[in-house]
Design a protein around this motif. Structure first.
Motif, mmCIF file in Angstrom:
data_model
loop_
_atom_site.group_PDB
_atom_site.id
_atom_site.type_symbol
_atom_site.label_atom_id
_atom_site.label_comp_id
_atom_site.label_asym_id
_atom_site.label_seq_id
_atom_site.Cartn_x
_atom_site.Cartn_y
_atom_site.Cartn_z
ATOM 1 N N ALA A 158 -2.847 6.471 -1.461
ATOM 2 C CA ALA A 158 -4.057 5.672 -1.677
ATOM 3 C C ALA A 158 -4.874 5.563 -0.401
ATOM 4 O O ALA A 158 -6.117 5.609 -0.428
ATOM 5 N N ILE A 159 -4.198 5.432 0.723
ATOM 6 C CA ILE A 159 -4.889 5.315 2.009
ATOM 7 C C ILE A 159 -5.605 6.616 2.345
ATOM 8 O O ILE A 159 -6.796 6.628 2.696
ATOM 9 N N GLU A 160 -4.899 7.734 2.226
ATOM 10 C CA GLU A 160 -5.484 9.021 2.558
ATOM 11 C C GLU A 160 -6.614 9.383 1.600
ATOM 12 O O GLU A 160 -7.646 9.942 2.014
ATOM 13 N N LEU A 161 -6.439 9.066 0.318
ATOM 14 C CA LEU A 161 -7.473 9.394 -0.658
ATOM 15 C C LEU A 161 -8.741 8.585 -0.386
ATOM 16 O O LEU A 161 -9.857 9.113 -0.497
ATOM 17 N N ALA A 162 -8.597 7.307 -0.060
ATOM 18 C CA ALA A 162 -9.774 6.503 0.246
ATOM 19 C C ALA A 162 -10.561 7.113 1.397
ATOM 20 O O ALA A 162 -11.802 7.218 1.348
ATOM 21 N N ASP A 163 -9.855 7.547 2.425
ATOM 22 C CA ASP A 163 -10.512 8.167 3.571
ATOM 23 C C ASP A 163 -11.250 9.440 3.161
ATOM 24 O O ASP A 163 -12.386 9.688 3.589
ATOM 25 N N ARG A 164 -10.625 10.249 2.311
ATOM 26 C CA ARG A 164 -11.242 11.504 1.873
ATOM 27 C C ARG A 164 -12.466 11.234 0.994
ATOM 28 O O ARG A 164 -13.486 11.930 1.102
ATOM 29 N N SER B 190 0.862 -1.180 0.000
ATOM 30 C CA SER B 190 0.000 0.000 0.000
ATOM 31 C C SER B 190 0.897 1.228 0.000
ATOM 32 O O SER B 190 2.130 1.115 0.008
ATOM 33 N N HIS B 191 0.307 2.408 -0.021
ATOM 34 C CA HIS B 191 1.102 3.631 0.065
ATOM 35 C C HIS B 191 0.230 4.739 0.638
ATOM 36 O O HIS B 191 -1.015 4.676 0.589
ATOM 37 N N PRO B 192 0.842 5.773 1.222
ATOM 38 C CA PRO B 192 0.078 6.794 1.942
ATOM 39 C C PRO B 192 -0.992 7.478 1.101
ATOM 40 O O PRO B 192 -2.104 7.730 1.589
#
Length: 448
Positions: free
Chosen positions: A91-97, A87-89
């Motif tokens: 993709a994780i942050e965008l999913a949350d947004r 994974s990478h930061p």
């Protein structure tokens, strides 16, 4: 290379999308080499207003400094890393947004999971595969193999998305390759209920564009139809897939079209404006109920076996995060409302009186200007785009419906210029004479 050298090489090497190449070779289409704001510039230095947002995706204009900076900063870290096993930061942050801004409704479970892909076609195909497999896991011997879709719908050009496409010009050729679907008339909730009542135990999901069927020429759904479809899908245990690829990210005047009728689908596809038109990225959002259906031991093979090399590409995720930040920090949706009102006024004043305009259909910043009937070989919609290009604007037709979908960031004076050029182009190309009683203009806030 000179423009002519580039043009000759283009004609000898490039196959363009949705283009009859025999005709293309006779036209001197602009070769765009740079862009800024709402403008694109060709290799000869000519400027054109981007009246299509570079095919409906450039929501904040070209060379937005926030998005430019985000992509450059990401290049200093990593341009691409797979999401298969990693994974990478970004993709994780965008999913949350994305989940934070997704449509919500009281009493309904929210969308809670994000599956990345590359474009709208794949996002829709993923949703279809998820719906099929979800039912298959629950009922291994079940018969839910079919999908319901709307007449004149468009969900992309991969085989799965073509299977649920209802525009015969685009889709009929490929019917022998496609899986079975059930086509229903848009706007007819009673007709849909009959289909679900009679065949509901064979249907995995229904897929639709909310409020506006874009590629059909901006066809509008009646008030309450989207909500009625949601209720019918609940009644007959059919998953609801909503394609927000074109309507999402402010196009209808709200972040997502579903918000306007308080609908939360089981699966929702987004693309186009997600990265501000910078890089290919799409996402399929799912509810927790759908997601949990795929959980199990490895040997149960409930895994969703689907993925792409560039799924969740870090550069694209960086552009998408910056795009969402611009929406928030610049109050884009609120700032859009007076421009939506101005667009309506300009269409009434400049376009509706033209005698060769049959009707104007609009929802938010999505506009279709339908011309009266001309012979097929006249390609009148295309002639209008050529006339607009000569006057300094890029517009694109869907048949003989001229589409306007400028960047949300377009300035009001630029919007006036775009509509004025379009009016002049229609008049010149169609040979329109004295204005007559204005054509009907559908209201922006209430699709009809």
């Amino acid at each position: 290379m000179t423009t002519e050298e580039l043009r000759a090489l283009d004609r000898s090497a490039v196959w363009h999308p949705f283009t009859q190449q025999q005709g293309w070779a006779t036209e001197d289409a602009p070769i765009i080499e740079r862009a800024e704001g709402s403008w694109v510039y060709d290799t000869d230095g000519n400027a054109y207003l981007d009246g299509t947002s570079s095919l409906w995706c450039n929501v904040h204009g070209h060379q937005h400094p926030r998005i430019d900076a985000a992509v450059r900063a990401q290049l200093d870290r990593v341009a691409h890393t797979t999401m298969l096993g990693l994974s990478h930061p970004g993709a994780i942050e965008l999913a949350d947004r994305l989940l934070a801004i997704a449509p919500r409704a009281e009493g309904r479970a929210p969308l809670s999971r994000v599956f990345y892909s590359d474009n709208g076609s794949t996002a829709n195909e993923i949703a279809l595969k998820m719906a099929f497999q979800w039912h298959r896991i629950r009922e291994p011997e079940g018969r839910r193999f079919k999908f319901v879709y709307l007449d004149m719908s468009y969900h992309g050009d991969t085989i799965g998305s073509v299977s649920v496409g209802g525009i015969d010009l685009f889709h009929t050729m490929f019917r022998p390759l496609l899986f079975e679907g059930i086509r229903v008339a848009p706007g007819d909730a009673a007709g849909l209920e009959r289909v679900l009542r009679e065949q509901g135990d064979e249907i995995a999901a229904l897929i639709m564009e909310p409020l506006v069927q874009g590629a059909a020429g901006m066809l509008m759904h009646p008030d309450g139809y989207l909500r009625a479809v949601r209720e019918l899908c609940d009644t007959y245990n059919v998953l609801m897939v909503v394609d927000e690829v074109a309507t999402g990210f402010g196009r209808t005047g709200t972040m997502f079209a579903c918000e306007q009728e308080g609908v939360v689908p089981d699966l929702m596809s987004v693309a186009k404006g997600l990265t501000g038109g910078y890089l290919p990225l799409a996402a399929t959002l799912a509810t927790e109920r759908v997601y949990e259906g795929f959980l199990g031991r490895f040997e149960e093979f409930r895994t969703f076996f689907h993925g792409h090399t560039y799924t969740g590409n870090p550069l694209a995720c960086a552009a998408a995060l910056a795009t969402l930040e611009v929406f928030e920090d610049e109050d884009v949706i609120d700032a859009l409302q007076p421009k939506i009102a101005l667009l309506g006024e300009l269409l009434e004043e400049l376009i509706a009186p033209i005698e060769t305009v049959r009707s104007i259909r609009r929802c938010g910043f999505m506009t279709g200007i339908e011309l009266v009937d001309f012979p097929l070989e006249a390609r009148m919609g295309h002639q209008v785009t050529l006339a607009a290009r000569e006057r300094g604007a890029i517009v694109r037709p869907l048949g003989d419906t001229v589409v306007l979908m400028p960047p949300l960031s377009i300035a009001q004076d630029e919007l006036r210029q775009l509509v004025a050029i379009t009016a002049e182009a229609i008049t010149a190309a169609t040979g329109a004479g004295t204005p007559r009683a204005p054509a009907a203009v559908a209201p922006a806030s209430t699709p009809a």
